[in-house]
Design a protein around this motif. Structure first.
Motif, short mmCIF file in Angstrom:
data_model
loop_
_atom_site.label_atom_id
_atom_site.label_comp_id
_atom_site.label_asym_id
_atom_site.label_seq_id
_atom_site.Cartn_x
_atom_site.Cartn_y
_atom_site.Cartn_z
N THR A 72 63.78 51.20 72.51
CA THR A 72 62.80 52.16 73.04
C THR A 72 61.40 51.78 72.56
O THR A 72 60.41 52.08 73.25
N LEU A 73 61.29 51.16 71.38
CA LEU A 73 59.98 50.78 70.87
C LEU A 73 59.34 49.67 71.70
O LEU A 73 58.13 49.43 71.57
N LEU A 98 60.13 44.11 63.36
CA LEU A 98 60.72 45.42 63.15
C LEU A 98 61.26 45.57 61.73
O LEU A 98 61.95 44.68 61.23
N ASP A 102 61.51 51.17 61.27
CA ASP A 102 61.14 51.12 62.69
C ASP A 102 62.38 51.33 63.55
O ASP A 102 62.36 52.09 64.53
N TRP A 105 63.58 54.99 63.57
CA TRP A 105 62.79 55.89 64.42
C TRP A 105 62.94 55.54 65.89
O TRP A 105 62.97 56.43 66.76
N GLY A 106 63.06 54.25 66.21
CA GLY A 106 63.31 53.86 67.59
C GLY A 106 64.64 54.39 68.10
O GLY A 106 64.78 54.81 69.26
N ALA A 420 57.33 56.89 66.72
CA ALA A 420 57.63 55.73 67.56
C ALA A 420 56.35 55.11 68.11
O ALA A 420 56.21 53.88 68.12
N GLU A 421 55.42 55.93 68.53
CA GLU A 421 54.15 55.42 69.06
C GLU A 421 53.39 54.63 67.99
O GLU A 421 52.91 53.52 68.24
N ARG A 423 54.53 53.17 65.27
CA ARG A 423 55.20 51.96 64.83
C ARG A 423 55.15 50.87 65.90
O ARG A 423 54.95 49.69 65.58
N ALA A 424 55.30 51.22 67.15
CA ALA A 424 55.23 50.23 68.22
C ALA A 424 53.83 49.63 68.32
O ALA A 424 53.68 48.40 68.48
#
Length: 434
Positions: A72-73, A98, A102, A105-106, A420-421, A423-424
């Motif tokens: 998802t990330l 990653l 990460d 959370w993803g 998520a936002e 970390r990505a």
């Protein structure tokens, strides 16, 4: 002891003619006690709570038989590329950045999306699977987890040891909601020697194997050049088959390949939308099913789909076969079976996938009181051809409500989206700096 009574329309997936337009389900703790017409509850069953949902259809929770949840990330990061450039130039460099957190959370982001779209069980392949297991236990869903193993990479042996540790630590965790398989990535990323080691460990620990097979023509060409065989033929010759094996994709198959898969009881995870997006091709699902191969549905990761909505996957799978074969191919009820009953068989669950006494209370309800569900000529057809993720109202796993009135009960959606936002975008910045 917890007792719940649900009154609604019921599609139990126990037979093509089984449907209760005014039905009820009795649940005690994590098990279904009874399913039938309204008023059919057993004598002496006194519910602690009653859910009155007369305009909802209750059905088994959907089962995603192939995904990479933490991807998802990467949603929207590496679009519009063929598989090999997509992997080598975009996905694998991103994944190298990653961290365990990460991936945690993803995975939580994926589980939010899955619960909200009616998926109660997934078969996942990725790294840092201990953190994935913790995310699943927190969310309350059911999952089969496999450590992705790239045998030709520098971390192949360490990853294999991680998968062994994962079996010892998490197989059967969460009242049996979590189980483990081994996850060799693909025939072109694992040597014969490595795959034999994986098979030996899987057999020793009595768990299955989850592997990508014949996803692209490039993969077939690589195996033909190296070994003079198709991926399926080579894996069969190695002895990888013969136990519990889930082969993802299986797009490019010969008739001999299909016969091998049937003979060896290999199950297939069909990923129609990912295969379309990456232009991998159209899997011969009609032929596989006609030969007796059990086929389920997967979304693949959110980088190659870009969502985890199995309702959309059902529609795409059916339409794809109709385009390839004829309009009668893969009718609605058969697609629903692939997403429920078939998924349970593929993952080795004997007590999920249908709504029947003694089965686990893994179920979802779909709000049918919407314009796109009228007139109601066929409930299965509406669920496959008209429904989408946002129609899911209620989700239950093991008798525990994970979502009610479209509100998540076990996960903080806002916090997870923010994490998520952040970390990505951190990883994107790191890659762009270089």
């Amino acid at each position: 002891m917890s007792k719940i009574l649900i009154r609604a329309m019921i599609l139990p997936m126990t037979g093509v003619d089984d449907f209760f337009p005014q039905g009820e389900i009795c649940i005690e703790d994590d098990l279904i006690v009874s399913v039938g017409e309204k008023g059919s509850s057993p004598d002496g069953f006194v519910p602690d709570r009653i859910l009155e949902l007369p305009n909802d259809v209750v059905m088994p929770g959907l089962i995603n038989t192939h995904t990479h949840a933490a991807m998802t990330l990467l949603r929207g990061y590496a679009d519009d590329l063929p598989l090999m450039p997509w992997l080598n130039e975009k996905v694998w460099p991103f994944e190298d950045k990653l961290t365990d957190e990460d991936i945690y959370w993803g995975t939580l982001l994926a589980l939010c999306e899955m619960i909200r779209s009616g998926t109660t069980t997934m078969l996942d392949m990725y790294a840092s699977m201990e953190r994935v297991a913790e995310a699943v236990l927190q969310a309350g869903t059911r999952a089969v987890l496999s450590r992705g193993l790239i045998g030709n990479g520098p971390n192949g042996d360490n990853a294999l040891q991680e998968n062994i540790g994962l079996v010892r630590q998490y197989h059967g965790a969460g009242n049996g909601r979590v189980s483990i398989m081994f996850g060799p990535h693909a025939p072109y990323t694992c040597s014969a020697e490595y795959l034999k080691k994986v098979k030996a460990e899987a057999d020793r620990l009595n768990v299955g194997i989850h592997i990508h097979v014949a996803e692209t023509q490039d993969e077939v060409n690589i195996l033909k050049e190296q070994y003079g065989k198709t991926p399926v033929q080579w894996l069969d010759e190695l002895g990888l088959f013969g136990g519990h094996v889930v082969a993802a994709h299986c797009v490019h198959l010969t008739q001999q390949d299909i016969e091998i898969l049937h003979r060896q009881n290999v199950c297939v995870a069909h990923n129609a939308e990912s295969n379309m997006k990456l232009s991998s091709g159209t899997a011969p699902i009609t032929e596989l099913r006609s030969q007796g191969v059990v086929v389920g549905l997967g979304t693949d990761g959110a980088s190659s789909n870009n969502n985890l909505d199995l309702f959309g996957e059902m529609r795409s799978a059916s339409f794809q076969q109709k385009l390839k074969v004829n309009p009668t191919a893969l009718p609605a009820y058969e697609v629903l079976e692939m997403a429920t009953v078939g998924g349970a068989q593929i993952l080795g669950f004997e007590n999920v996938g249908v709504l029947a006494p003694g089965f686990k209370a893994d179920l979802i309800t779909i709000d049918m009181d919407q314009a796109h569900f009228y007139p109601r000529f066929s409930i299965p057809a509406h669920l496959v051809y008209s429904a989408h993720a946002g129609d899911v109202r209620t989700v239950m796993v093991d008798g525990k409500l994970l979502m009610e009135e479209r509100k998540l009960l076990t996960l903080d959606l806002s916090k997870i989206c923010q994490e998520a936002e952040m970390r990505a975008k951190r990883i994107e910045l790191e890659l762009n700096v270089k």
